[in-house]
Design a protein around this motif. Structure first.
Motif, PDB file in Angstrom:
ATOM      1  N   ALA A   1       0.849  -1.200   0.000  1.00  0.00           N
ATOM      2  CA  ALA A   1       0.000   0.000   0.000  1.00  0.00           C
ATOM      3  C   ALA A   1       0.878   1.242   0.000  1.00  0.00           C
ATOM      4  O   ALA A   1       2.061   1.183   0.323  1.00  0.00           O
ATOM      5  N   ARG A   2       0.270   2.375  -0.393  1.00  0.00           N
ATOM      6  CA  ARG A   2       1.003   3.631  -0.295  1.00  0.00           C
ATOM      7  C   ARG A   2       1.340   3.899   1.171  1.00  0.00           C
ATOM      8  O   ARG A   2       0.581   3.554   2.070  1.00  0.00           O
ATOM      9  N   LEU A   3       2.487   4.532   1.394  1.00  0.00           N
ATOM     10  CA  LEU A   3       2.889   4.839   2.761  1.00  0.00           C
ATOM     11  C   LEU A   3       1.841   5.665   3.486  1.00  0.00           C
ATOM     12  O   LEU A   3       1.577   5.469   4.678  1.00  0.00           O
ATOM     13  N   VAL A   4       1.255   6.625   2.789  1.00  0.00           N
ATOM     14  CA  VAL A   4       0.299   7.511   3.439  1.00  0.00           C
ATOM     15  C   VAL A   4      -0.944   6.755   3.899  1.00  0.00           C
ATOM     16  O   VAL A   4      -1.668   7.234   4.781  1.00  0.00           O
ATOM     17  N   ASP A   5      -1.195   5.582   3.308  1.00  0.00           N
ATOM     18  CA  ASP A   5      -2.358   4.780   3.689  1.00  0.00           C
ATOM     19  C   ASP A   5      -2.045   3.776   4.786  1.00  0.00           C
ATOM     20  O   ASP A   5      -2.942   3.066   5.252  1.00  0.00           O
ATOM     21  N   GLN A   6      -0.792   3.697   5.191  1.00  0.00           N
ATOM     22  CA  GLN A   6      -0.422   2.818   6.297  1.00  0.00           C
ATOM     23  C   GLN A   6      -0.755   3.525   7.614  1.00  0.00           C
ATOM     24  O   GLN A   6      -0.340   4.659   7.841  1.00  0.00           O
ATOM     25  N   PRO A   7      -1.503   2.914   8.499  1.00  0.00           N
ATOM     26  CA  PRO A   7      -1.975   3.610   9.712  1.00  0.00           C
ATOM     27  C   PRO A   7      -0.868   4.247  10.549  1.00  0.00           C
ATOM     28  O   PRO A   7      -1.010   5.376  11.031  1.00  0.00           O
ATOM     29  N   ALA A   8       0.241   3.545  10.723  1.00  0.00           N
ATOM     30  CA  ALA A   8       1.312   4.108  11.551  1.00  0.00           C
ATOM     31  C   ALA A   8       1.906   5.361  10.916  1.00  0.00           C
ATOM     32  O   ALA A   8       2.165   6.361  11.604  1.00  0.00           O
ATOM     33  N   MET A   9       2.132   5.311   9.602  1.00  0.00           N
ATOM     34  CA  MET A   9       2.679   6.482   8.915  1.00  0.00           C
ATOM     35  C   MET A   9       1.668   7.618   8.878  1.00  0.00           C
ATOM     36  O   MET A   9       2.030   8.787   9.055  1.00  0.00           O
TER      37      MET A   9
END
Length: 561
Positions: free
Chosen positions: A345-353
């Protein structure tokens, strides 16, 4: 070696495919260059607060949109890179042995500072005063400082020097038209239409304790001759400086030009340039005065009072410069996260990021909103209550926002991974740059103790500060409880500030957070305001980025980033 039936050597194997076709040489999953972005229109919070809090009209936004395209262009970013990679060089003597005391800058630095002057980022609020003038100037200053922060030092000092110059009408008549000019020329020459100002206060034996200065000013004709040494003199190629020196009546403030009437150079002996951790494109020097001509500003022996207006305005610019740096950090981090994928997934869509990015954006927006509010308090239509408010609020905000800058830059740098630590990307520069805003114009202890002093001496400043907080009363229960506790903490300090010196930082931190929160709940979308109040004022608050609670609307915050 093998042979064919004819007895000749076998043909060599076919060459491998071109290197570009190798899978390991295909560049993918890297963000495109972040260039040719309009930095004003992309900065939603700045555009909003310019009009709501700053009081600027639609014409200001139109002009800033033009500037946003300039500073976001590939050319401007390249000039910023060149200015940082090619720091100033000191030339004390000509090749023939004459003393010249000049600093050579890369041409890119001159292009950048010339554009900032042409845009009025230095003194436009003075040249064209009125409601919103300081917010317009602050926004322009922030746009330029977001991409190249070093040149912002002489731009800021030129803006701040005007208030002190007004104490000497004759000198003001000579210098203000040149300060208000939008023409920039780097040469030290008489008769230049434009001018920039610097400042030289601190000395090696005293630092912030300027009353320990040993530089002397002796009467000479209708002015003074100065002798002594300054430990820090920023932007030494400026056209004139405000300098503190001892006279018979006490510590005085003096205007020291680089070029005297008639065209002769004023003795201004540059000893060396400081090898700074950051702020590399801007020169900071040690300077020796030896029968150096200076003209007094203000009353005899009242130099601190004469220069304090300049200090107050440069403190605000430290806030604005830090906020600009936070904006650069957020913009670069979010851009990277929206274009790079990891773990499917895109980084921006990763909850932690997403949590880290939203927290960084939250901090940047809080810095921007308080910067715009403070800028508005300096407009010429602001009344006495605004003057009292800014006396305390500028110091409080300078302490906290500038303290938050370095860790904010580091966390954004981490969002880019290894690329963030590489000089090819701007966040390594930003990480080195942010600490200077907390150090210049008063370190943390100096600022915190100044807040205590203001509470005891200028009682109206405390009343004005809490009057501002009351405007948000009843909008958020956590904020109301926080302000109530703050009032209890402030009450005994006003009576005996010296007793609270050891805990001054904790008090100033709470005051700054209360001010930011009160502004956000009044002017920001609920996603931003609620997240700030809960995460910064609530019982579970944490100041490490990426710790926003699950209740926070991360998407709502990131939509503004």
């Amino acid at each position: 070696m093998t042979a064919n039936d004819a007895g000749t050597a076998a043909a060599p194997p076919a060459p491998p495919a071109a290197r570009a076709s190798y899978p390991t040489h295909q560049v993918f999953n890297q963000p495109p260059p972040r260039v040719d972005v309009n930095e004003f229109t992309a900065n939603v919070p700045l555009a909003e607060y310019l009009s709501t809090l700053g009081g600027a009209g639609a014409e200001a936004a139109e002009g800033l949109e033009v500037l946003g395209a300039v500073v976001g262009s590939a050319q401007f970013q390249e000039d910023a890179r060149l200015a940082q990679r090619n720091p100033p060089v000191l030339h004390t003597h000509s090749r023939y042995g004459q003393r010249i005391d000049e600093v050579e800058y890369h041409p890119a630095y001159h292009r950048i500072i010339g554009q900032a002057v042409a845009a009025g980022a230095h003194t436009s609020a003075w040249a064209a005063p009125g409601a919103g003038a300081n917010a317009r100037r602050a926004a322009a200053f922030m746009l330029f400082a977001q991409v190249e922060p070093g040149h912002a030092c002489p731009i800021s000092m030129s803006h701040a020097a005007v208030e002190s110059l007004q104490l000497a009408p004759e000198l003001a008549g000579e210098w203000l038209p040149r300060l208000f000019s939008r023409e920039y020329s780097p040469e030290l020459a008489e008769g230049k239409p434009g001018a920039l100002f610097g400042m030289a206060m601190t000395e090696k034996q005293g630092g912030s304790d300027v009353r320990a200065n040993t530089t002397r000013a002796e009467p000479f004709d209708d002015h003074f001759l100065l002798a002594g040494h300054k430990w820090f003199c920023s932007a030494p190629m400026s056209d004139a400086f405000l300098v503190l020196a001892q006279e018979d009546a006490g510590l005085g403030c003096f205007l020291v030009p680089r070029v005297l009437p008639g065209g002769e150079r004023n003795p201004f002996l540059l000893q060396r340039l400081k090898d700074k951790a950051g702020n590399r494109s801007n020169a900071s020097s040690e300077v020796e005065f030896a029968n150096t001509h200076g003209w007094r500003i203000g009353e005899p022996g009242r130099g601190v009072r004469a220069i304090i207006g300049m200090v107050g305005r440069t403190r605000l610019d430290c806030v604005l410069g830090t906020a600009a740096g936070m904006r650069q950090s957020v913009a670069e981090a979010v851009w990277h996260a929206r274009h790079r994928r990891a773990f499917g997934a895109r980084l921006v869509d990763q909850p932690a990021m997403a949590n880290v990015l939203a927290d960084l954006a939250l901090e940047a927006e809080a810095a921007a909103i308080v910067g715009m509010r403070l800028a508005r308090s300096f407009d010429d239509d602001a009344g006495t209550s605004e003057s009292a408010f800014r006396r305390l609020a500028v110091a409080v905000t300078k302490y906290w926002v500038c303290k938050r800058g370095p860790n904010h830059a580091y966390e954004a740098m981490e969002c880019l991974g290894g690329n963030g630590y590489i000089e090819d990307f701007p966040l390594a520069m930003r990480y080195r740059e942010q600490p200077v805003m907390a150090i210049w114009e008063g370190t943390g202890n100096v600022i915190a103790l100044d807040v205590l002093r203001a509470m005891a001496v200028e009682l109206e400043s405390v009343d004005a500060f809490f009057a501002e907080l009351r405007l948000a009363s009843g909008t958020h229960a956590i904020l109301d409880d926080f302000v109530a506790g703050l009032k209890e903490a402030v009450s005994p300090v006003r009576l005996a500030p010296a007793d609270f010196a050891g805990s001054a930082r904790a008090l100033v931190e709470k005051m700054a957070l209360a001010l930011q929160a009160s502004l956000l709940v009044r002017y920001a979308p609920s996603a931003v305001a609620d997240a700030f109040v809960v995460s910064r004022l609530g019982p579970g608050r944490s100041f490490n980025y990426g710790t926003l609670p699950d209740s926070v609307d991360l998407d709502g915050i990131l939509a503004r980033a």
